[in-house]
Design a protein around this motif. Structure first.
Motif, PDB file in Angstrom:
ATOM      1  N   ASP A   1      37.030   2.543  23.325  1.00 30.00           N
ATOM      2  CA  ASP A   1      36.523   3.528  24.288  1.00 30.00           C
ATOM      3  C   ASP A   1      35.181   4.109  23.839  1.00 30.00           C
ATOM      4  O   ASP A   1      34.397   4.582  24.649  1.00 30.00           O
ATOM      5  CB  ASP A   1      37.555   4.653  24.497  1.00 30.00           C
ATOM      6  CG  ASP A   1      38.099   5.216  23.185  1.00 30.00           C
ATOM      7  OD1 ASP A   1      37.971   4.538  22.142  1.00 30.00           O
ATOM      8  OD2 ASP A   1      38.632   6.333  23.186  1.00 30.00           O
TER       9      ASP A   1
ATOM     10  N   TYR B   1      33.669  -0.444  25.412  1.00 30.20           N
ATOM     11  CA  TYR B   1      34.693  -1.488  25.543  1.00 30.20           C
ATOM     12  C   TYR B   1      34.156  -2.869  25.159  1.00 30.20           C
ATOM     13  O   TYR B   1      34.645  -3.884  25.615  1.00 30.20           O
ATOM     14  CB  TYR B   1      35.306  -1.480  26.965  1.00 30.20           C
ATOM     15  CG  TYR B   1      36.077  -0.198  27.173  1.00 30.20           C
ATOM     16  CD1 TYR B   1      37.373  -0.063  26.674  1.00 30.20           C
ATOM     17  CD2 TYR B   1      35.502   0.900  27.791  1.00 30.20           C
ATOM     18  CE1 TYR B   1      38.076   1.129  26.808  1.00 30.20           C
ATOM     19  CE2 TYR B   1      36.204   2.099  27.920  1.00 30.20           C
ATOM     20  CZ  TYR B   1      37.488   2.204  27.430  1.00 30.20           C
ATOM     21  OH  TYR B   1      38.186   3.389  27.543  1.00 30.20           O
TER      22      TYR B   1
ATOM     23  N   LYS C   1      44.493   3.845  23.332  1.00 28.17           N
ATOM     24  CA  LYS C   1      43.051   3.599  23.272  1.00 28.17           C
ATOM     25  C   LYS C   1      42.710   2.220  23.837  1.00 28.17           C
ATOM     26  O   LYS C   1      41.816   1.541  23.364  1.00 28.17           O
ATOM     27  CB  LYS C   1      42.578   3.701  21.819  1.00 28.17           C
ATOM     28  CG  LYS C   1      42.783   5.076  21.238  1.00 28.17           C
ATOM     29  CD  LYS C   1      42.329   5.160  19.792  1.00 28.17           C
ATOM     30  CE  LYS C   1      43.338   4.566  18.833  1.00 28.17           C
ATOM     31  NZ  LYS C   1      43.022   4.913  17.434  1.00 28.17           N
TER      32      LYS C   1
END
Length: 445
Positions: A185, A189, A354
């Motif tokens: 994140d 990405y 995550k």
């Protein structure tokens, strides 16, 4: 007088503020949230100006330099404005590095195993009588240590976020334990951005410095040749012999460094489990690289006690064993924990996801897990991943509920394992708080 603005008044921010004040900077600390009382006291006692629950842009954008807390992402509006003005942004380890004097640094990064490797390396150095401190993500802030009690050697656990803002930081020994998808994140990405970040640990190293890495880690090996690494390479591996480095064959660890060799049976390692064999090798090699004797390394590996919240035995109740692995904040950590389980396991999973890929755990869950207790606000992905493999699954909203549910599912001879694979910020302050609440709930059963 150089003006430094510090964004974020956590451990690294306060450490930088104290060191900067000592070195004659004009210091201003700004935190968007509330500052902990003990930190406020330190700022006040040292006459350091600060603000909380706000960021005064005028006072920030006239800085000569900004030290950004590792928790603040690049996409933060204020950070964008600082960058737009061309004000240099550094991390705490970069600032601390300027004032390290003649001391040496062993810096350890990686997606998994870095805390254990750091603690183990520190344990060996301390046992050898070296004047050293454990700093960074574990223990004290690096800058604060230099300000208050400088040492000859620093063993530093370093996150990718701290490496993002280094310019000159150069460790004598750099360790990269492994690289798995984590914190994506924060890196748009893009896995490659995170990989680049980890390899920054080597960017200022020279030929006399040492870089320790794992030859069995697919990602490390795939990208190693893409970076212009000048330091002496010191690999670790299982089941292949190396001319220099550390490797395991036939349940023996071989440590080869500067023409000397030491052997030790893995039965003698104080901490068990396959992943800890890598941590033992990395720590041994780090110690050898700073000239610590083989006998000391051997003794230290036999006497090390594991970390709190990392595969920590909490107790046995009515024949059910409880293990606190709250530090498992990503999938890989949980994979290692499950891999070392030898009894039927009730697994407590969940928290802030995550971008986890739970498929990686499926085979181990099928083989070892008889029930899953989800703990946290968003448990949908866990149900989707394991719903058809594990028939017993339940949602809970606190450590106490989770422990009671797990105990209810367990029979004599089972293990209840808290290894969440997620961050803890939905129900807890941090992974330590999660681990402490888990242990308290076990005591109350």
């Amino acid at each position: 007088m150089k003006r430094i603005v510090i964004l974020g008044a956590g451990e690294s921010g306060i450490g930088t503020a104290l060191l900067a004040r000592q070195k004659g900077y004009d210091v201003f600390v700004s935190d968007g949230g509330t500052i902990k009382e003990n930190y406020k006291k330190e700022l006040t006692e040292n006459n350091i100006r600060f603000e909380e629950a706000t960021h005064s842009e005028e006072a920030i954008l006239n800085a000569d330099e900004v030290m950004k807390s590792p928790g603040i992402p690049e996409k933060n509006e204020l950070v964008k404005k600082i960058r737009a003005k061309g004000i240099p942004v550094i991390s705490e380890i970069e600032f601390a590095f300027r004032y390290k004097g003649n001391s040496k640094i062993i810096a350890i990064t990686g997606s998994n195993g870095k805390s254990t490797t750091t603690a183990l390396t520190y344990h060996i150095c301390k046992h050898a009588g070296v004047d050293c401190a454990m700093v960074g993500n574990i223990g004290y802030s690096f800058a604060k240590q230099i300000a208050e009690a400088p040492k000859e050697l620093y063993v530093a656990e370093i996150s990718s976020f701290q490496l993002d803002d280094i310019k000159t930081f150069r460790p004598d020994v750099a360790v990269l334990t492994n690289i798995t998808e984590d914190h994506l994140d924060r890196y748009d990405y893009k896995f490659k951005n995170y990989i680049d970040s980890k390899f920054r640990i080597t960017m200022n190293q020279q030929a006399e410095d040492v870089f320790i890495y794992c030859m069995d880690d697919e990602i490390t090996m795939k990208y190693l040749s893409e970076y212009p690494i000048k330091s002496t390479l010191a690999p670790i591996a299982m089941s292949k012999q190396l001319p220099q480095g550390a490797y395991l064959t036939n349940a023996q660890m071989h440590l080869k460094w500067k023409g000397e060799e030491m052997q030790m049976s893995i039965e003698d390692f104080a901490i068990k489990g396959k992943h800890n064999q890598y941590n033992n090798m990395a720590a041994s090699l780090s110690a050898a690289a700073v000239d610590i004797r083989k006998e000391i390394i051997r003794e230290s590996l036999q006497t090390f006690e594991s970390l709190e919240h990392r595969m920590e035995p909490v107790g046995i109740i009515k024949g059910v064993e409880f293990i606190n692995d709250s530090k498992a904040t990503n999938i890989n950590s949980t994979w290692f924990a499950l891999e070392s389980m030898e009894k039927p396991t009730i697994l407590i999973l969940g928290g802030v996801d995550k971008g986890n890929d739970y498929d990686l755990l499926k085979d181990l869950v099928k083989e070892k897990v008889k029930a899953i207790v989800c703990m946290g606000i968003d448990t949908r992905k866990i149900h989707e991943a394991f719903g058809d493999i594990v028939s017993l699954m339940v949602n809970t909203n606190s450590a106490q509920e989770a422990v009671q549910a797990a105990f209810h599912f367990a029979s004599k001879g089972d293990v209840v394992l808290l290894s969440p694979a997620c961050a803890s910020f939905d129900l807890f302050k941090n992974y330590e708080d999660r681990g402490k609440q888990f242990k308290q709930a076990v005591r109350e059963l």
